[in-house]
Design a protein around this motif. Structure first.
Motif, short mmCIF file in Angstrom:
data_model
loop_
_atom_site.label_atom_id
_atom_site.label_comp_id
_atom_site.label_asym_id
_atom_site.label_seq_id
_atom_site.Cartn_x
_atom_site.Cartn_y
_atom_site.Cartn_z
N GLU A 1 0.44 -1.52 0.42
CA GLU A 1 -0.02 -0.27 0.27
C GLU A 1 1.39 1.54 0.26
O GLU A 1 2.04 0.89 0.57
CB GLU A 1 -0.97 -0.53 1.23
N HIS A 2 0.64 2.22 -0.38
CA HIS A 2 1.23 3.73 -0.78
C HIS A 2 1.32 4.02 0.88
O HIS A 2 2.34 4.52 1.15
CB HIS A 2 -0.34 4.50 -1.24
N SER A 3 0.72 3.78 1.63
CA SER A 3 1.29 4.34 3.08
C SER A 3 2.61 3.74 3.91
O SER A 3 3.15 4.05 4.54
CB SER A 3 -0.12 4.31 4.21
N GLN A 4 2.48 2.29 3.21
CA GLN A 4 3.38 1.78 3.47
C GLN A 4 4.53 1.79 3.03
O GLN A 4 5.81 2.00 3.67
CB GLN A 4 3.32 -0.22 3.70
N VAL A 5 4.69 2.63 1.60
CA VAL A 5 5.82 3.04 0.73
C VAL A 5 6.89 3.79 1.37
O VAL A 5 7.85 4.03 1.51
CB VAL A 5 5.65 2.94 -0.34
N ILE A 6 5.84 4.88 1.51
CA ILE A 6 6.51 6.41 2.39
C ILE A 6 6.21 6.28 3.66
O ILE A 6 5.31 6.10 4.28
CB ILE A 6 5.61 7.35 1.61
N HIS B 1 10.28 2.12 2.55
CA HIS B 1 10.85 0.71 2.51
C HIS B 1 11.51 0.32 1.34
O HIS B 1 12.07 1.01 0.69
CB HIS B 1 9.06 0.32 2.06
N PRO B 2 12.52 -0.48 2.28
CA PRO B 2 13.72 -0.85 1.94
C PRO B 2 13.25 -2.05 0.65
O PRO B 2 14.49 -1.89 -0.63
CB PRO B 2 14.55 -2.26 2.63
N ASP B 3 12.18 -2.27 0.51
CA ASP B 3 12.21 -3.32 -1.11
C ASP B 3 11.45 -2.26 -1.76
O ASP B 3 10.53 -2.78 -2.63
CB ASP B 3 11.56 -4.20 -0.33
N ALA B 4 11.02 -1.14 -1.62
CA ALA B 4 10.06 -0.69 -2.64
C ALA B 4 11.50 -0.11 -3.72
O ALA B 4 12.39 0.37 -3.44
CB ALA B 4 9.12 1.17 -2.14
N HIS B 5 10.29 0.15 -4.74
CA HIS B 5 11.42 0.38 -6.18
C HIS B 5 10.92 1.90 -6.34
O HIS B 5 10.22 2.38 -6.27
CB HIS B 5 11.18 -0.46 -7.18
N LYS B 6 11.66 2.57 -7.47
CA LYS B 6 11.30 4.13 -7.79
C LYS B 6 9.49 4.03 -8.46
O LYS B 6 8.72 5.20 -7.90
CB LYS B 6 12.04 4.66 -9.25
N THR B 7 9.12 2.87 -8.82
CA THR B 7 7.48 3.05 -9.45
C THR B 7 7.07 2.90 -8.53
O THR B 7 5.66 3.89 -8.33
CB THR B 7 7.97 2.23 -10.98
N GLN B 8 7.42 2.31 -7.10
CA GLN B 8 6.33 2.63 -6.67
C GLN B 8 6.04 3.57 -5.89
O GLN B 8 5.12 3.95 -4.65
CB GLN B 8 6.57 1.44 -5.33
N ILE B 9 7.80 3.88 -5.51
CA ILE B 9 7.58 5.71 -4.17
C ILE B 9 7.10 6.81 -5.72
O ILE B 9 6.10 7.47 -4.90
CB ILE B 9 8.88 5.56 -4.54
N GLN C 1 4.29 6.35 -7.97
CA GLN C 1 2.87 6.29 -7.66
C GLN C 1 2.42 6.06 -5.69
O GLN C 1 1.44 7.02 -5.87
CB GLN C 1 2.77 4.86 -7.79
N ALA C 2 3.38 6.40 -5.05
CA ALA C 2 2.67 7.14 -3.33
C ALA C 2 2.73 7.96 -3.03
O ALA C 2 2.22 8.51 -2.37
CB ALA C 2 3.64 6.03 -2.71
N VAL C 3 3.77 8.69 -3.78
CA VAL C 3 4.19 10.39 -3.53
C VAL C 3 2.40 10.44 -4.89
O VAL C 3 1.72 11.81 -3.58
CB VAL C 3 5.11 10.96 -4.41
N GLU C 4 2.06 10.55 -5.73
CA GLU C 4 1.18 11.00 -6.51
C GLU C 4 0.12 10.64 -5.43
O GLU C 4 -0.65 11.64 -6.01
CB GLU C 4 1.20 10.18 -8.24
N VAL D 1 0.66 15.74 -5.99
CA VAL D 1 0.72 16.04 -6.71
C VAL D 1 2.15 15.19 -7.71
O VAL D 1 1.26 13.87 -8.62
CB VAL D 1 2.37 16.37 -5.86
N LYS D 2 2.36 15.89 -9.14
CA LYS D 2 2.65 15.01 -10.19
C LYS D 2 4.21 14.87 -9.78
O LYS D 2 5.25 16.11 -10.17
CB LYS D 2 2.79 16.05 -11.82
N VAL D 3 4.83 13.76 -10.40
CA VAL D 3 6.27 13.54 -10.11
C VAL D 3 6.71 13.03 -11.11
O VAL D 3 6.85 12.57 -12.35
CB VAL D 3 6.45 12.33 -9.00
N LEU D 4 8.05 14.52 -11.05
CA LEU D 4 9.06 14.14 -12.15
C LEU D 4 10.36 13.17 -11.99
O LEU D 4 10.79 12.81 -13.23
CB LEU D 4 9.93 15.95 -12.91
N GLU D 5 10.91 13.11 -11.40
CA GLU D 5 12.05 12.71 -11.36
C GLU D 5 11.86 11.30 -9.92
O GLU D 5 11.79 11.91 -8.53
CB GLU D 5 13.76 13.16 -11.36
N VAL D 6 12.34 10.30 -9.29
CA VAL D 6 12.86 9.56 -8.21
C VAL D 6 14.00 9.18 -8.63
O VAL D 6 14.90 8.92 -8.68
CB VAL D 6 11.92 8.90 -8.12
N ARG D 7 14.95 9.69 -7.23
CA ARG D 7 16.84 9.14 -6.44
C ARG D 7 16.22 8.27 -5.96
O ARG D 7 15.68 8.90 -5.16
CB ARG D 7 17.09 10.15 -7.24
#
Length: 98
Positions: free
Chosen positions: A2-7, A30-38, A40-43, A48-54
């Motif tokens: 879930e999004h609340s578990q990612v962030i 979350h240590p197992d979260a990847h960029k796509t999950q992060i 989607q969770a922030v959006e 907001v519209k996410v441009l880049e995730v590092r």
């Protein structure tokens, strides 16, 4: 996941304040979260519209307390850049004191 578990929570530091002026926000994730999950969770959580995730893994550090040696936990950090004109409200109340 879930999004609340990612962030997990925002990272509050001097560097994160400087980055927030450039629409880059720092989160502990979350240590197992990847960029796509992060992304989607922030959006989904902040609308907001996410441009880049590092992402980066923060390594553990050696510590000593009362003669006992140990280490801090390692954790994962994400720096998220959002579109111009958008902001994340949890960082708005955290203004640096002059």
């Amino acid at each position: 996941m879930e999004h609340s578990q990612v962030i997990l929570r925002p990272v509050v530091s001097e560097k994160s304040y400087v980055l927030s002026a450039a629409n880059r926000y720092t989160f502990r994730v979350h240590p197992d979260a990847h960029k796509t999950q992060i992304r989607q969770a922030v959006e989904a959580l902040f609308e907001v519209k996410v441009l880049e995730v590092r992402t980066l893994s923060v390594k553990s550090k050696p510590k000593r307390r009362a003669g006992m040696a140990g280490r801090t936990r390692s954790w994962k950090k994400a720096i998220v850049q959002i579109g111009a004109g958008e902001s994340i409200p949890i960082f708005q109340g955290l203004q640096a004191l002059d």
